[in-house]
Scaffold this motif. Structure first.
Motif, PDB file in Angstrom:
ATOM      1  N   ILE A   1       0.837  -1.198   0.000  1.00 53.11           N
ATOM      2  CA  ILE A   1       0.000   0.000   0.000  1.00 53.11           C
ATOM      3  C   ILE A   1       0.873   1.249   0.000  1.00 53.11           C
ATOM      4  O   ILE A   1       0.605   2.220  -0.715  1.00 53.11           O
ATOM      5  N   PHE A   2       1.943   1.221   0.782  1.00 51.17           N
ATOM      6  CA  PHE A   2       2.882   2.345   0.823  1.00 51.17           C
ATOM      7  C   PHE A   2       3.450   2.631  -0.564  1.00 51.17           C
ATOM      8  O   PHE A   2       3.456   3.777  -1.027  1.00 51.17           O
ATOM      9  N   PHE A   3       3.903   1.589  -1.249  1.00 48.75           N
ATOM     10  CA  PHE A   3       4.506   1.773  -2.573  1.00 48.75           C
ATOM     11  C   PHE A   3       3.503   2.344  -3.575  1.00 48.75           C
ATOM     12  O   PHE A   3       3.833   3.241  -4.356  1.00 48.75           O
ATOM     13  N   LEU A   4       2.284   1.826  -3.571  1.00 51.61           N
ATOM     14  CA  LEU A   4       1.283   2.299  -4.526  1.00 51.61           C
ATOM     15  C   LEU A   4       0.894   3.750  -4.272  1.00 51.61           C
ATOM     16  O   LEU A   4       0.618   4.501  -5.212  1.00 51.61           O
ATOM     17  N   LEU A   5       0.894   4.160  -3.011  1.00 54.28           N
ATOM     18  CA  LEU A   5       0.524   5.541  -2.687  1.00 54.28           C
ATOM     19  C   LEU A   5       1.623   6.539  -3.029  1.00 54.28           C
ATOM     20  O   LEU A   5       1.358   7.744  -3.087  1.00 54.28           O
ATOM     21  N   LEU A   6       2.835   6.070  -3.259  1.00 60.94           N
ATOM     22  CA  LEU A   6       3.917   6.987  -3.637  1.00 60.94           C
ATOM     23  C   LEU A   6       3.662   7.624  -5.000  1.00 60.94           C
ATOM     24  O   LEU A   6       4.323   8.606  -5.359  1.00 60.94           O
ATOM     25  N   GLY A   7       2.710   7.096  -5.742  1.00 59.15           N
ATOM     26  CA  GLY A   7       2.387   7.679  -7.048  1.00 59.15           C
ATOM     27  C   GLY A   7       1.310   8.747  -6.988  1.00 59.15           C
ATOM     28  O   GLY A   7       0.911   9.284  -8.025  1.00 59.15           O
ATOM     29  N   VAL A   8       0.832   9.078  -5.785  1.00 65.20           N
ATOM     30  CA  VAL A   8      -0.235  10.071  -5.642  1.00 65.20           C
ATOM     31  C   VAL A   8       0.373  11.462  -5.492  1.00 65.20           C
ATOM     32  O   VAL A   8       0.795  11.871  -4.415  1.00 65.20           O
ATOM     33  N   ASN A   9       0.429  12.195  -6.595  1.00 61.78           N
ATOM     34  CA  ASN A   9       0.981  13.552  -6.594  1.00 61.78           C
ATOM     35  C   ASN A   9      -0.174  14.546  -6.491  1.00 61.78           C
ATOM     36  O   ASN A   9      -0.835  14.869  -7.467  1.00 61.78           O
ATOM     37  N   LEU A  10      -0.432  15.020  -5.282  1.00 64.17           N
ATOM     38  CA  LEU A  10      -1.563  15.920  -5.049  1.00 64.17           C
ATOM     39  C   LEU A  10      -1.410  17.249  -5.785  1.00 64.17           C
ATOM     40  O   LEU A  10      -2.400  17.913  -6.089  1.00 64.17           O
TER      41      LEU A  10
ATOM     42  N   ALA B   1      -6.938  18.530 -12.985  1.00 68.41           N
ATOM     43  CA  ALA B   1      -8.208  17.818 -13.139  1.00 68.41           C
ATOM     44  C   ALA B   1      -9.354  18.792 -13.354  1.00 68.41           C
ATOM     45  O   ALA B   1     -10.368  18.437 -13.961  1.00 68.41           O
ATOM     46  N   GLY B   2      -9.204  19.989 -12.828  1.00 62.38           N
ATOM     47  CA  GLY B   2     -10.268  20.986 -12.968  1.00 62.38           C
ATOM     48  C   GLY B   2     -11.279  20.875 -11.843  1.00 62.38           C
ATOM     49  O   GLY B   2     -11.536  19.782 -11.318  1.00 62.38           O
ATOM     50  N   LEU B   3     -11.879  22.005 -11.482  1.00 59.99           N
ATOM     51  CA  LEU B   3     -12.818  22.045 -10.369  1.00 59.99           C
ATOM     52  C   LEU B   3     -14.048  21.159 -10.588  1.00 59.99           C
ATOM     53  O   LEU B   3     -14.465  20.451  -9.671  1.00 59.99           O
ATOM     54  N   PRO B   4     -14.665  21.141 -11.786  1.00 55.43           N
ATOM     55  CA  PRO B   4     -15.857  20.297 -11.966  1.00 55.43           C
ATOM     56  C   PRO B   4     -15.584  18.814 -11.714  1.00 55.43           C
ATOM     57  O   PRO B   4     -16.376  18.144 -11.047  1.00 55.43           O
ATOM     58  N   MET B   5     -14.458  18.294 -12.239  1.00 56.03           N
ATOM     59  CA  MET B   5     -14.137  16.886 -12.026  1.00 56.03           C
ATOM     60  C   MET B   5     -13.850  16.604 -10.553  1.00 56.03           C
ATOM     61  O   MET B   5     -14.315  15.598  -9.995  1.00 56.03           O
ATOM     62  N   LEU B   6     -13.081  17.475  -9.909  1.00 49.99           N
ATOM     63  CA  LEU B   6     -12.787  17.297  -8.484  1.00 49.99           C
ATOM     64  C   LEU B   6     -14.068  17.344  -7.657  1.00 49.99           C
ATOM     65  O   LEU B   6     -14.258  16.539  -6.729  1.00 49.99           O
ATOM     66  N   LEU B   7     -14.951  18.293  -7.992  1.00 45.79           N
ATOM     67  CA  LEU B   7     -16.202  18.435  -7.259  1.00 45.79           C
ATOM     68  C   LEU B   7     -17.040  17.172  -7.367  1.00 45.79           C
ATOM     69  O   LEU B   7     -17.539  16.650  -6.356  1.00 45.79           O
TER      70      LEU B   7
ATOM     71  N   THR C   1     -13.078   0.907  -1.324  1.00 44.99           N
ATOM     72  CA  THR C   1     -12.847   0.469  -2.702  1.00 44.99           C
ATOM     73  C   THR C   1     -13.732   1.218  -3.690  1.00 44.99           C
ATOM     74  O   THR C   1     -13.353   1.427  -4.845  1.00 44.99           O
ATOM     75  N   TYR C   2     -14.938   1.681  -3.241  1.00 46.16           N
ATOM     76  CA  TYR C   2     -15.800   2.445  -4.130  1.00 46.16           C
ATOM     77  C   TYR C   2     -15.594   3.948  -3.984  1.00 46.16           C
ATOM     78  O   TYR C   2     -16.418   4.754  -4.413  1.00 46.16           O
ATOM     79  N   THR C   3     -14.473   4.307  -3.364  1.00 47.89           N
ATOM     80  CA  THR C   3     -14.055   5.700  -3.332  1.00 47.89           C
ATOM     81  C   THR C   3     -12.810   5.893  -4.199  1.00 47.89           C
ATOM     82  O   THR C   3     -12.488   7.008  -4.572  1.00 47.89           O
ATOM     83  N   GLY C   4     -12.135   4.812  -4.539  1.00 44.08           N
ATOM     84  CA  GLY C   4     -10.947   4.987  -5.348  1.00 44.08           C
ATOM     85  C   GLY C   4     -10.164   3.737  -5.673  1.00 44.08           C
ATOM     86  O   GLY C   4      -9.067   3.820  -6.211  1.00 44.08           O
ATOM     87  N   GLY C   5     -10.699   2.562  -5.343  1.00 39.73           N
ATOM     88  CA  GLY C   5     -10.022   1.357  -5.770  1.00 39.73           C
ATOM     89  C   GLY C   5      -9.581   0.424  -4.652  1.00 39.73           C
ATOM     90  O   GLY C   5      -9.775   0.682  -3.471  1.00 39.73           O
ATOM     91  N   SER C   6      -8.955  -0.685  -5.065  1.00 36.66           N
ATOM     92  CA  SER C   6      -8.660  -1.790  -4.156  1.00 36.66           C
ATOM     93  C   SER C   6      -7.549  -1.498  -3.155  1.00 36.66           C
ATOM     94  O   SER C   6      -7.395  -2.235  -2.176  1.00 36.66           O
TER      95      SER C   6
ATOM     96  N   GLY D   1      -8.773   9.674  -9.901  1.00 38.24           N
ATOM     97  CA  GLY D   1      -8.679   8.270  -9.511  1.00 38.24           C
ATOM     98  C   GLY D   1      -7.513   8.036  -8.577  1.00 38.24           C
ATOM     99  O   GLY D   1      -7.599   7.265  -7.615  1.00 38.24           O
ATOM    100  N   THR D   2      -6.413   8.725  -8.852  1.00 38.63           N
ATOM    101  CA  THR D   2      -5.245   8.623  -7.979  1.00 38.63           C
ATOM    102  C   THR D   2      -5.540   9.230  -6.616  1.00 38.63           C
ATOM    103  O   THR D   2      -5.120   8.696  -5.582  1.00 38.63           O
ATOM    104  N   LEU D   3      -6.262  10.339  -6.602  1.00 31.27           N
ATOM    105  CA  LEU D   3      -6.661  10.950  -5.340  1.00 31.27           C
ATOM    106  C   LEU D   3      -7.464   9.964  -4.493  1.00 31.27           C
ATOM    107  O   LEU D   3      -7.289   9.869  -3.275  1.00 31.27           O
ATOM    108  N   GLY D   4      -8.325   9.209  -5.144  1.00 30.81           N
ATOM    109  CA  GLY D   4      -9.149   8.238  -4.437  1.00 30.81           C
ATOM    110  C   GLY D   4      -8.352   7.162  -3.747  1.00 30.81           C
ATOM    111  O   GLY D   4      -8.791   6.588  -2.737  1.00 30.81           O
TER     112      GLY D   4
END
Length: 385
Positions: A71-80, A86-92, A132-137, A366-369
């Motif tokens: 989980i640690f390794f996979l989260l290293l790809g989340v660049n906030l 992404a734009g405000l509409p997609m984030l919203l 998992t339904y907020t952003g994956g496994s 999706g990465t944010l999730g």
């Protein structure tokens, strides 16, 4: 077979076979995740490797060390920092979709009867499905580790199977719903997002990474050090009467490290994380004993109703909010798919809808999730009645 190295060899070979089947046969529709679980379940029930009742020190080591480090390794790809693209509409719409998932989980627990229907694990299941339904496994596994759901091998595997089926069905739904809604409740399409070339899309989809010994050493040092630090902090806080799951601390540290440019340049985290996840799932498969399948068989319908309710409530609410907020229907669908299926399926949906301008936003939310879902999942698991 009880020798840890021999068991590890079988688990690794199962991953190889599952990945080959996923790439070259019709079984790709099951996905590598489910194939690894099923194949290892067969091997364990044939007595080639130990099952849950027999146990193995290797299994304990994978649960305690390999699973959280993956989980640690996979989260290293989340660049906030990239989220602004992404734009405000997609984030919203993604955030709204995440809240809709949490509402759906709470409602689903009430609908099926909570612990009376799902047993003592109902809180963990609510948190896992919310995650998992907020952003994956990644979130699913993080919450499962904290609540020791690995010991419930059959229940865990059954839930994964239902999840995979629902994710596939929701992909079809999110492909069709925008076209139906556009005819009934027209919306103008959003424009102005960055278009990606075919080469850029291929590069994003690729799981290939170049890694050298120095990068590998750095990643393993970071992973092991963060796991140790998260467990030490959990113990320290517990001594002061503050209970925070170590996996939540590990998630937070990983997200902080992922924002550091030097860490972002280290290659191989995604590859290591993916392989470690498969290794963890292989052990889950070994815990699926035929002798105990009757238990999940009786609960299979309840799990299906439970998970389906979460997705339906999520879908109903996110499209309702999308309509009220006058959002592009394609964008709403892609945001929903980023919630339910994660970044990869959201990107696939954007391509299927011929919305190359929404490919990058779909990947980013999706990465944010992958990080957000763990926090929301734990919250739901703790507050659900």
């Amino acid at each position: 077979m009880q020798a840890p190295l021999a068991i590890l060899a079988v688990l690794a070979l199962n991953i190889v076979i599952s990945e080959w089947l996923n790439r070259h046969t019709v079984l790709r529709y099951l996905g590598t995740t489910l194939l690894v679980i099923l194949l290892t379940a067969v091997v364990a029930n044939l007595g080639i490797i130990p099952s849950a009742t027999q146990g193995s020190e290797l299994y304990d080591g994978i649960f305690h060390y390999v699973a959280p480090i993956s989980i640690f390794f996979l989260l290293l790809g989340v660049n906030l920092g990239e989220l602004k693209k992404a734009g405000l509409p997609m984030l919203l719409m993604f955030v709204i979709g995440s809240l809709c998932t949490a509402i759906g989980a709470v409602f689903a627990v009430w609908l099926v009867g909570g612990g009376s229907a799902l047993g003592e694990s109902y809180r963990a299941l609510a948190g896992m499905m919310t995650g998992t339904y907020t952003g994956g496994s990644v979130n699913f596994n993080a919450i499962a580790i904290e609540y020791n759901m690995m010991a419930e091998g059959n229940l865990y595997a059954g839930t994964v199977a239902v999840d995979n089926i629902l994710t596939a069905i929701w992909m079809i739904a999110t492909l069709l719903i925008p076209k139906l809604l556009q005819g009934w409740w027209p919306r103008s399409q959003l424009s102005g997002h960055q278009e990606l070339t075919a080469e850029e899309i291929t590069a994003i989809q690729s799981e290939d990474e170049n890694i050298d010994p120095m990068q590998l050493g750095l990643l393993l040092a970071l992973g092991a050090g963060t796991l140790w630090a998260s467990e030490a902090l959990t113990d320290l806080l517990a001594s002061y009467g503050v209970a925070i799951p170590s996996i939540l601390i590990l998630t937070t540290i990983a997200l902080v490290l992922a924002q550091i440019s030097t860490i972002q340049k280290i290659s191989g985290a995604k590859l290591l994380g993916l392989f470690f996840v498969y290794l963890f799932l292989a052990v889950i498969g070994a815990f699926c004993e035929l002798a105990a399948l009757g238990e999940i068989g009786e609960m299979a319908l309840t799990i299906t109703i439970f998970t389906t309710t979460i997705v339906l409530v999520h879908g109903l609410l996110i499209y309702l909010f999308g309509g009220v907020l006058k959002q592009d229907w394609d964008l709403v669908s892609i945001a929903s798919q980023a919630n339910v299926g994660g970044a990869s399926s959201a990107m696939a949906l954007a391509k299927s809808l011929n919305r190359t301008d929404l490919i990058l936003p779909s990947i980013l939310v999706g990465t944010l999730g992958s990080g957000l879902g763990t926090y929301i999942g734990f919250f739901v698991a703790e507050v659900v009645l």
